[in-house]
Design a protein around this motif. Sequence first.
Motif, PDB file in Angstrom:
ATOM      1  N   GLU A  83      33.589  38.035  68.711  1.00  0.00           N
ATOM      2  CA  GLU A  83      32.814  39.024  69.200  1.00  0.00           C
ATOM      3  C   GLU A  83      31.434  38.048  68.376  1.00  0.00           C
ATOM      4  N   LEU A  84      31.075  38.586  66.864  1.00  0.00           N
ATOM      5  CA  LEU A  84      30.156  37.804  66.021  1.00  0.00           C
ATOM      6  C   LEU A  84      30.318  36.910  65.976  1.00  0.00           C
ATOM      7  N   ALA A  85      31.416  35.671  66.002  1.00  0.00           N
ATOM      8  CA  ALA A  85      31.630  34.373  65.946  1.00  0.00           C
ATOM      9  C   ALA A  85      30.409  33.783  67.072  1.00  0.00           C
ATOM     10  N   GLY A  86      30.217  33.611  68.452  1.00  0.00           N
ATOM     11  CA  GLY A  86      30.107  33.790  69.309  1.00  0.00           C
ATOM     12  C   GLY A  86      28.335  32.952  69.043  1.00  0.00           C
ATOM     13  N   PRO A  87      27.090  33.909  68.709  1.00  0.00           N
ATOM     14  CA  PRO A  87      26.377  33.142  68.459  1.00  0.00           C
ATOM     15  C   PRO A  87      25.674  32.761  66.995  1.00  0.00           C
ATOM     16  N   PRO A 109      19.423  44.386  64.457  1.00  0.00           N
ATOM     17  CA  PRO A 109      20.434  44.596  65.582  1.00  0.00           C
ATOM     18  C   PRO A 109      21.978  43.905  65.723  1.00  0.00           C
ATOM     19  N   VAL A 110      21.991  43.062  64.515  1.00  0.00           N
ATOM     20  CA  VAL A 110      23.583  42.141  64.269  1.00  0.00           C
ATOM     21  C   VAL A 110      24.001  43.537  63.405  1.00  0.00           C
ATOM     22  N   VAL A 111      23.600  43.965  62.867  1.00  0.00           N
ATOM     23  CA  VAL A 111      23.764  44.388  61.507  1.00  0.00           C
ATOM     24  C   VAL A 111      24.904  45.873  61.915  1.00  0.00           C
ATOM     25  N   THR A 112      23.962  46.599  63.380  1.00  0.00           N
ATOM     26  CA  THR A 112      24.099  47.900  63.009  1.00  0.00           C
ATOM     27  C   THR A 112      25.241  47.862  64.998  1.00  0.00           C
TER      28      THR A 112
END
Length: 140
Positions: A83-87, A109-112
């Motif tokens: 999921e994180l690799a998507g953006p 927002p990403v780290v949260t």
Amino acid sequence: MAAVLMTLLLQDATLTGGGEHDVPAARAWTMARALIACAEPAEAEDLLIPPEQARARVAAWSEVARLIALAQEDDPHAKVIEELAGPGLSATCEDGPWEITGTLGNPLPVVTRAAERLGRHHAGGVLVRARGRSRRAFAA
């Protein structure tokens, strides 16, 4: 066939989110993961069709191959990492906190989101840090 169909289903969803498209996709993933892990990539390639209409929803070979590889992993974090690799981001963990890297304007927002999703697999908690262009964020 299951790998191609699951790839199409995940185009508007993530496996760990709670949105209207995420929940059905996560349920389908739970049921189809073992089947997708056994998929033969060469056979799946025959099922891909080129888009002939504008905005046609088709699965790309790279997406199908990535999904098959994800299904074959035993790592409980694989869904979150995908999921994180998507953006355009990546998540790694080596002897300590998780590191989120990539192009980040505001890393908060990403780290949260990463801490919340990764924390589901760690009863004792998880440490996540990310660095943006001019800001850093840390979550526990």
